[in-house]
Scaffold this motif. Structure first.
Motif, PDB file in Angstrom:
ATOM      1  N   LEU A 241       0.827  -1.210   0.000  1.00 19.96           N
ATOM      2  CA  LEU A 241       0.000   0.000   0.000  1.00 19.96           C
ATOM      3  C   LEU A 241       0.862   1.261   0.000  1.00 19.96           C
ATOM      4  CD1 LEU A 241      -2.847  -1.042   2.481  1.00 19.96           C
ATOM      5  CD2 LEU A 241      -3.018  -0.802  -0.007  1.00 19.96           C
ATOM      6  N   LYS A 242       2.008   1.197   0.647  1.00 21.14           N
ATOM      7  CA  LYS A 242       2.937   2.333   0.604  1.00 21.14           C
ATOM      8  C   LYS A 242       3.413   2.580  -0.821  1.00 21.14           C
ATOM      9  CE  LYS A 242       4.783   2.314   5.326  1.00 21.14           C
ATOM     10  NZ  LYS A 242       5.964   2.054   6.186  1.00 21.14           N
ATOM     11  N   LYS A 243       3.652   1.487  -1.561  1.00 22.46           N
ATOM     12  CA  LYS A 243       4.056   1.625  -2.965  1.00 22.46           C
ATOM     13  C   LYS A 243       2.963   2.321  -3.778  1.00 22.46           C
ATOM     14  CE  LYS A 243       6.971  -2.535  -3.020  1.00 22.46           C
ATOM     15  NZ  LYS A 243       7.102  -3.915  -3.570  1.00 22.46           N
ATOM     16  N   ARG A 244       1.718   2.124  -3.351  1.00 22.77           N
ATOM     17  CA  ARG A 244       0.589   2.777  -4.025  1.00 22.77           C
ATOM     18  C   ARG A 244       0.341   4.184  -3.457  1.00 22.77           C
ATOM     19  NH1 ARG A 244      -4.092  -1.835  -5.057  1.00 22.77           N
ATOM     20  NH2 ARG A 244      -2.729  -3.426  -5.967  1.00 22.77           N
ATOM     21  N   ARG A 245       1.252   4.623  -2.616  1.00 18.65           N
ATOM     22  CA  ARG A 245       1.241   5.987  -2.048  1.00 18.65           C
ATOM     23  C   ARG A 245       0.080   6.236  -1.097  1.00 18.65           C
ATOM     24  NH1 ARG A 245       3.500   9.822  -7.015  1.00 18.65           N
ATOM     25  NH2 ARG A 245       5.405   8.608  -7.354  1.00 18.65           N
ATOM     26  N   TYR A 246      -0.314   5.190  -0.374  1.00 16.94           N
ATOM     27  CA  TYR A 246      -1.273   5.386   0.695  1.00 16.94           C
ATOM     28  C   TYR A 246      -0.595   6.047   1.880  1.00 16.94           C
ATOM     29  CZ  TYR A 246      -5.077   2.562  -1.222  1.00 16.94           C
ATOM     30  OH  TYR A 246      -6.109   2.091  -1.981  1.00 16.94           O
ATOM     31  N   LYS A 247      -1.339   6.920   2.537  1.00 17.35           N
ATOM     32  CA  LYS A 247      -0.907   7.505   3.796  1.00 17.35           C
ATOM     33  C   LYS A 247      -1.582   6.721   4.917  1.00 17.35           C
ATOM     34  CE  LYS A 247      -1.143  11.777   6.526  1.00 17.35           C
ATOM     35  NZ  LYS A 247      -1.752  13.130   6.610  1.00 17.35           N
ATOM     36  N   PHE A 248      -0.810   6.306   5.915  1.00 19.50           N
ATOM     37  CA  PHE A 248      -1.370   5.552   7.037  1.00 19.50           C
ATOM     38  C   PHE A 248      -1.715   6.526   8.154  1.00 19.50           C
ATOM     39  CE2 PHE A 248       0.718   2.483   4.487  1.00 19.50           C
ATOM     40  CZ  PHE A 248      -0.097   1.364   4.576  1.00 19.50           C
ATOM     41  N   VAL A 249      -2.995   6.557   8.503  1.00 20.80           N
ATOM     42  CA  VAL A 249      -3.500   7.546   9.444  1.00 20.80           C
ATOM     43  C   VAL A 249      -4.089   6.850  10.665  1.00 20.80           C
ATOM     44  CG1 VAL A 249      -3.959   9.217   7.610  1.00 20.80           C
ATOM     45  CG2 VAL A 249      -5.781   7.649   8.339  1.00 20.80           C
ATOM     46  N   SER A 250      -4.251   7.610  11.735  1.00 19.43           N
ATOM     47  CA  SER A 250      -4.886   7.079  12.935  1.00 19.43           C
ATOM     48  C   SER A 250      -6.378   6.902  12.695  1.00 19.43           C
ATOM     49  CB  SER A 250      -4.663   8.024  14.111  1.00 19.43           C
ATOM     50  OG  SER A 250      -5.362   9.234  13.897  1.00 19.43           O
ATOM     51  N   LEU A 251      -7.001   6.112  13.541  1.00 17.09           N
ATOM     52  CA  LEU A 251      -8.452   5.951  13.452  1.00 17.09           C
ATOM     53  C   LEU A 251      -9.142   7.298  13.672  1.00 17.09           C
ATOM     54  CD1 LEU A 251     -10.918   4.139  13.133  1.00 17.09           C
ATOM     55  CD2 LEU A 251     -10.735   3.570  15.567  1.00 17.09           C
ATOM     56  N   ASP A 252      -8.626   8.111  14.591  1.00 20.17           N
ATOM     57  CA  ASP A 252      -9.179   9.455  14.814  1.00 20.17           C
ATOM     58  C   ASP A 252      -9.207  10.253  13.517  1.00 20.17           C
ATOM     59  OD1 ASP A 252      -9.521   8.993  17.508  1.00 20.17           O
ATOM     60  OD2 ASP A 252      -7.755  10.111  18.139  1.00 20.17           O
ATOM     61  N   GLU A 253      -8.076  10.233  12.813  1.00 24.44           N
ATOM     62  CA  GLU A 253      -7.962  11.020  11.579  1.00 24.44           C
ATOM     63  C   GLU A 253      -8.895  10.480  10.498  1.00 24.44           C
ATOM     64  OE1 GLU A 253      -4.547  12.617   8.448  1.00 24.44           O
ATOM     65  OE2 GLU A 253      -3.950  11.690  10.348  1.00 24.44           O
ATOM     66  N   ALA A 254      -8.949   9.163  10.360  1.00 28.53           N
ATOM     67  CA  ALA A 254      -9.837   8.573   9.355  1.00 28.53           C
ATOM     68  C   ALA A 254     -11.294   8.940   9.627  1.00 28.53           C
ATOM     69  CB  ALA A 254      -9.674   7.059   9.333  1.00 28.53           C
ATOM     70  N   MET A 255     -11.683   8.881  10.903  1.00 25.86           N
ATOM     71  CA  MET A 255     -13.070   9.156  11.265  1.00 25.86           C
ATOM     72  C   MET A 255     -13.445  10.620  11.089  1.00 25.86           C
ATOM     73  SD  MET A 255     -14.750   6.368  12.203  1.00 25.86           S
ATOM     74  CE  MET A 255     -16.028   6.866  13.345  1.00 25.86           C
ATOM     75  N   ASN A 256     -12.459  11.475  10.899  1.00 29.76           N
ATOM     76  CA  ASN A 256     -12.732  12.886  10.617  1.00 29.76           C
ATOM     77  C   ASN A 256     -13.197  13.117   9.183  1.00 29.76           C
ATOM     78  OD1 ASN A 256     -12.272  14.056  13.121  1.00 29.76           O
ATOM     79  ND2 ASN A 256     -10.075  14.262  12.783  1.00 29.76           N
ATOM     80  N   ASP A 257     -13.052  12.100   8.335  1.00 29.93           N
ATOM     81  CA  ASP A 257     -13.583  12.205   6.979  1.00 29.93           C
ATOM     82  C   ASP A 257     -15.101  12.361   7.071  1.00 29.93           C
ATOM     83  OD1 ASP A 257     -14.629  11.571   4.363  1.00 29.93           O
ATOM     84  OD2 ASP A 257     -12.713  10.627   3.884  1.00 29.93           O
ATOM     85  N   PRO A 258     -15.662  13.381   6.418  1.00 28.99           N
ATOM     86  CA  PRO A 258     -17.117  13.617   6.501  1.00 28.99           C
ATOM     87  C   PRO A 258     -17.973  12.430   6.109  1.00 28.99           C
ATOM     88  CG  PRO A 258     -16.010  15.468   5.421  1.00 28.99           C
ATOM     89  CD  PRO A 258     -14.980  14.392   5.586  1.00 28.99           C
TER      90      PRO A 258
END
Length: 309
Positions: A241-258
């Motif tokens: 996934l890093k090769k696909r340029r994914y950023k790994f975020v905390s659950l807090d940060e992900a849940m901030n997505d509207p």
């Protein structure tokens, strides 16, 4: 004018395709005390995660801590997870009971019983227990049951935790453990490779679905489990996934997505992705689910050993 319009469309398409993809990794059924004991009282998965330097959320079943004679040892194992800065803790119910089967009172008791040791250990680390994930992702048979459970969780200051990508690691893990137990390393490697490939195909599918639905990649939440398979192959998935340029975020940060504030339109026993649950039209939902990647070889292999069991 036509040329300017084409350039504008191209720029929009480029912006969407180059938009930052992100994912929060979540691990259920922690701690796996049986695996801990089998690995000479060491958590290989935990050691692998230490080396990845990414945020992780774990969802805990305190029933795994066991009987009084092993309780302190297993509490120390749980503590070794919770002391880590990159770990966010969540409640997964004491005994992993499915709300769909047990009803509200048993569900409520399982939530409260499942937080006792975790809260005690988190307090020592000046951390809080804020997330809950429904076992089996079953949030009630109908809208009334689901609303009742969600209101209870809110009252207890829990955030109900969804997921968007899940690749049946539990099923792959059964095949993987069987191959290892039989000394069939070639079969085990095949299962591991199938797991990685299937997971990456699902990420591609749900990313394309999110772009189609929301005109952008949403913050994905990946669900997997504390098992030997992930100790060996979750780092491989992360690196791919890093090769696909994914950023790994905390659950807090992900849940901030509207998108995670979207209303739910599905009520029932099936524990599928929240991306489907946000779709109002049931027929469209079914059509999209039929288009989801599958792995017939793995399914066939699992069905064969399941019949024997």
């Amino acid at each position: 004018m036509k040329r300017k319009l084409l350039i504008f469309i191209f720029c929009i398409a480029t912006d969407v395709s180059m938009a930052q993809r992100s994912v929060a990794i979540t691990i259920d059924d922690v701690p796996n005390t049986a695996l801990f004991e089998a690995d000479h009282f060491s958590s290989l998965l935990q050691k692998k995660l230490d080396s990845l330097h990414i945020p992780i959320a774990i969802f805990i079943n305190e029933v795994n801590l066991g009987q009084p004679e092993v309780l302190e040892r297993n509490k120390n194992l749980l503590k070794s997870w919770l002391v880590k800065d990159y770990i966010t803790a969540g409640n997964h119910g004491f005994a992993h009971k499915n709300y769909v089967d047990t009803g509200f009172e048993a569900f409520k008791d399982d939530v409260l019983k499942g937080e006792v040791v975790t809260k005690e250990l988190l307090k020592q680390q000046h951390k809080e227990l804020r997330y809950f994930r429904f076992p089996f992702n079953g949030a009630g048979n109908d809208s009334l049951e689901q609303t009742k459970a969600l209101e209870f969780l809110k009252e207890k200051k829990y955030i109900s935790t969804p997921y968007t990508v899940e690749s049946e690691d539990w099923l792959h893990a059964i095949l993987y453990d069987k191959a290892l137990a039989e000394g069939n390393k070639k079969k085990a490697s095949w299962v591991g490779a199938q797991y990685v490939d299937f997971t990456l195909r699902l990420f591609s599918y749900f990313d394309s679905l999110s772009i189609k639905t929301y005109d952008r990649p949403i913050a994905q939440i990946y669900l997997c489990h504390d098992n030997k398979l992930n100790a060996d192959y979750l780092p491989v998935i992360v690196n791919e996934l890093k090769k696909r340029r994914y950023k790994f975020v905390s659950l807090d940060e992900a849940m901030n997505d509207p998108v995670y504030k979207s209303p739910l339109y599905y009520y029932g026993k099936n524990g599928f992705s929240w991306i489907y649950r946000w779709i109002p039209d049931g027929e469209i939902r079914k059509k999209l689910m039929r288009g989801e990647p599958s792995n017939p070889e793995i399914q066939k292999a699992f069905e064969e050993i399941d019949k024997k069991r």
